[in-house]
Design an enzyme around this catalytic site. Structure first.
Site, mmCIF file in Angstrom:
data_model
loop_
_atom_site.group_PDB
_atom_site.id
_atom_site.type_symbol
_atom_site.label_atom_id
_atom_site.label_comp_id
_atom_site.label_asym_id
_atom_site.label_seq_id
_atom_site.Cartn_x
_atom_site.Cartn_y
_atom_site.Cartn_z
ATOM 1 N N LYS A 432 0.819 -1.213 0.000
ATOM 2 C CA LYS A 432 0.000 0.000 0.000
ATOM 3 C C LYS A 432 0.853 1.262 0.000
ATOM 4 O O LYS A 432 0.334 2.372 -0.188
ATOM 5 C CB LYS A 432 -0.946 -0.014 1.199
ATOM 6 N N LEU A 471 -1.112 -14.361 4.074
ATOM 7 C CA LEU A 471 -2.110 -15.362 4.451
ATOM 8 C C LEU A 471 -1.902 -15.802 5.893
ATOM 9 O O LEU A 471 -0.790 -16.082 6.314
ATOM 10 C CB LEU A 471 -2.003 -16.579 3.530
ATOM 11 N N SER A 473 -2.245 -14.106 8.583
ATOM 12 C CA SER A 473 -1.952 -13.059 9.558
ATOM 13 C C SER A 473 -3.256 -12.566 10.174
ATOM 14 O O SER A 473 -4.331 -12.659 9.570
ATOM 15 C CB SER A 473 -1.206 -11.902 8.901
ATOM 16 N N ARG A 559 -13.843 1.540 0.927
ATOM 17 C CA ARG A 559 -13.768 2.469 2.044
ATOM 18 C C ARG A 559 -12.745 3.558 1.746
ATOM 19 O O ARG A 559 -11.917 3.409 0.842
ATOM 20 C CB ARG A 559 -13.392 1.704 3.323
ATOM 21 N N GLU A 562 -8.988 3.123 0.254
ATOM 22 C CA GLU A 562 -8.803 1.833 -0.418
ATOM 23 C C GLU A 562 -8.721 2.010 -1.932
ATOM 24 O O GLU A 562 -9.364 2.892 -2.507
ATOM 25 C CB GLU A 562 -9.956 0.878 -0.078
#
Length: 650
Positions: A432, A471, A473, A559, A562
């Site tokens: 991100k 995966l 987490s 949201r 995002e």
């Protein structure tokens, strides 16, 4: 449909005495059968006219047949040298038969003056012996399968895939001493395998016919024995089986070398058993082959070094600690403010969690005094900085918390690392941060640039690593889907077209460790995570595997902050892989550290709670401000924080 697991304990091993007795009995049995066949073939040769048979010669040859098995059986066939019923054991039996035939011919030559038995008899008896042993193996395997299928104690199992993995699965099922599973058929789409039969188990039809075959055979378990089955096919299988009480198991890839070793007490296929038949995992749902990095480089970078891991109680931090521990560091210091997380990490590493180790440090990285004391006392050579706030939506609402933790704590840790001559610093970032549109992404990208600034100034191996979605987490999207389905709630997806990159926890940790080995000062390392996955597809796969046809998807909309699709690289960053073919090494533009520190000070001011928008705006401006290069060689910017103070808020 259920996907729960099963448990099994170890198979008790036989004592050497018991093995010797069994080998002797089997050898005696084979010897008697071979001797009997010599007699029968002799009688057949003379059309059962006993007056024409040389009875003493016949019994001499029968004795030879008996003796070769009594001698060779315990030594070469049945004393643990070969797996029972294997081709190697059958070859040893054929060799013993050939030896017996040869000795009979030698006897014929020695007693040439008086013919013992016709020369054709040993050949015929030997051929019949080979046929008898072949039938014995076939009958034993088929009888066991039929017994398991009709006993009721074993669970009828339908094997999907009739290739090498499928036949290996049948061997594992057939030789399991607990007989928990019983194969009732195979399914395969290959038309060339339409009439295949293996150990009495035949291919019943194509995979698309799985629902009918489950109903017909009464199978309660479906075992996927196809290497790298696409997740779409797995989803289709699960969808076809919905409303049926069937477990889906996965057969991991196994090679012959995994279970056939030359030692007498070697692990055979029965020992592997169905403990390798695992439940459907999250990795199966994304359908991407895990990527591995250069373990040798990692070992040389970690072994005999003092390592500090922050955020060690988190899902990534705890896995990272396990990976680091594999490479024998001189010391592994683990810190977190979550005492329960540290307890779980120590329990996973050592099997106990007394919490008395000096290497477990409870503390809050948002306290600069704690950071200074920790680094000064531990004197780490490598720091893996995994501590962070990561939930995008929360951080959009509370940007001051993101700045305090993701920026402030990271800057303080960088300062302490420089002050204490830490050789390597690896900051765990996120995808991100590439083309950041969220508070989370901007805080992480700001520290990527801060790391680059410190690296440029100090020349040390300080770098960052960008992750995709990990995966397993805590808070990961797949874990959320599983929990929603289990609770009977709708599965929430933001948008039907949203896609994300995924990686396993092991991949993520290996990338962090690899960065310490190959990364250059100021770089950000990005793993090639394949193609992005549609979240909507993942949700449908989870629903299909859950066996809950009433589960449905609700679209909530994107949201704030995002993206519809994530990118691994920001605009202007190049995909250059100078060291590893799967790892991009991106030079990062430094940032004005003083501006970041002023932003952190503003985030700690009491008035920030009424000026969150201004804080977020200033964060965006600092991160996106172009940098110039000063005389010392690292980039600077000129920014001023303009957030009103607490008094102005009133």
């Amino acid at each position: 449909m259920r996907t729960v697991g099963s448990t099994s304990g170890p198979i008790p091993s036989r004592t050497p005495l018991a093995k010797g007795i069994i080998a002797s009995v089997l050898s005696l049995t084979d010897g008697v059968v071979f001797a009997f066949l010599v007699v029968v073939m002799t009688l057949v040769r003379y059309d059962f006219h006993m007056d024409r048979v040389n009875v003493p010669g016949m019994f001499v040859c029968s004795a030879i047949a008996l003796l070769v098995f009594l001698v060779c059986g315990p030594l070469a066939i049945y004393q643990g040298r070969y797996r029972r019923g294997s081709t190697d054991q059958f070859a040893a039996i054929a060799g013993t038969v050939a030896l017996g035939v040869g000795l009979m011919w030698v006897a014929e030559f020695v007693f040439a003056s008086r013919l013992l038995i016709p020369t054709s008899v040993p050949i015929a008896a030997g051929a019949m012996m080979v046929v008898v042993k072949s039938l014995e193996n076939w009958v034993r395997r088929n009888l066991r399968q039929r017994t398991l299928s009709t006993s009721g104690a074993s669970r009828p199992t339908l094997v999907v895939g009739a290739g090498s993995q499928g036949t290996l699965a049948l061997d594992m099922i057939a030789q399991d001493s607990r007989s928990e599973y019983a194969a009732v058929g195979m399914l395969d789409d290959d038309p060339n395998k339409r009439h295949l039969r293996y150990n009495g188990i035949r291919v019943l039809g194509p995979i698309s016919d799985i629902a009918n075959q489950v109903d017909r055979t009464g199978a309660s378990v479906v075992l996927i024995a196809i290497t790298d089955l696409p997740p779409e096919d797995l989803q289709e299988i699960a969808s076809n089986l919905e409303s049926r009480p069937v477990e889906i198991k996965i057969m991991p890839r196994l090679a012959v070398s995994d279970y056939s070793r030359p030692e007498p007490d070697s692990l055979d296929v029965a020992d592997l058993r169905h403990r390798n038949f695992r439940d459907v995992s999250l990795e199966d749902l994304i359908g991407r082959k895990p990527i591995t990095t250069n373990v040798e480089d990692i070992a040389s970078a970690i072994t005999d070094r003092v390592v500090l891991v922050t955020g060690a109680g988190g899902s990534i931090g705890s896995q990272l600690c396990k990976q680091v521990a594999r490479f024998d560091p001189a010391r592994l210091i683990m810190t977190d403010r979550d005492e329960s997380g540290l307890h779980a990490t120590q329990l996973g590493l050592e099997g106990s969690a007394l919490l008395t180790s000096e290497d477990l440090v409870l503390g809050d990285l948002r306290d600069p005094a704690f950071i200074d004391a920790l680094v000064a006392e531990a004197q780490p050579e490598i720091i893996f900085h995994a501590a962070a706030l990561k939930h995008l939506t929360f951080l959009e609402r509370f940007p001051e918390q993101a700045v305090r933790t993701n920026v402030g704590a990271s800057l303080d840790l960088l300062d302490a690392a420089v002050a204490n001559d830490v050789e390597s610093f690896v900051h765990i970032s996120t995808d991100k941060a590439a083309g950041a549109t969220s508070v989370l992404g901007r805080t992480k990208f700001s520290i990527e640039r801060a790391v680059a600034s410190v690296a440029a100034e100090s020349g040390r191996k300080y770098m960052s690593v960008r992750f995709g979605n990990v995966l397993g987490s805590r808070g990961s999207v797949l874990e959320t889907f599983v929990a929603q389905v289990a609770a009977g709630d709708p599965v929430t997806v933001t948008d039907p077209e949203v896609t994300r990159y995924f990686m396993t926890g092991d991949e993520a940790c290996e990338l962090v460790l690899q960065a310490a080995a190959i990364g250059r000062p100021g770089e950000t390392l990005v793993l090639d995570m394949g193609e992005p996955i549609k979240i909507d597809d993942l949700a449908n796969r989870v629903i299909a595997l859950s066996g809950r046809p009433d589960a449905h998807i609700v679209y909530t909309g994107l949201r704030p902050g995002e993206k519809l699709t994530e990118a691994l690289l920001s605009p202007g960053e190049e995909d250059v892989r100078p060291t590893h073919p799967l790892i991009t090494q991106v030079p990062i533009t430094p940032i004005d550290l003083d501006a970041l520190r002023r932003l952190v000070d503003a985030s700690r001011d009491a008035g920030v709670f009424t000026h969150r928008t201004e804080l977020e705006t200033e964060l965006t401006r600092i991160v996106s401000t172009p940098s110039a290069t000063n005389a010392s060689g690292f980039a600077i910017t000129t920014t001023t924080v303009t957030i009103p103070d607490a008094g102005a808020a009133n």
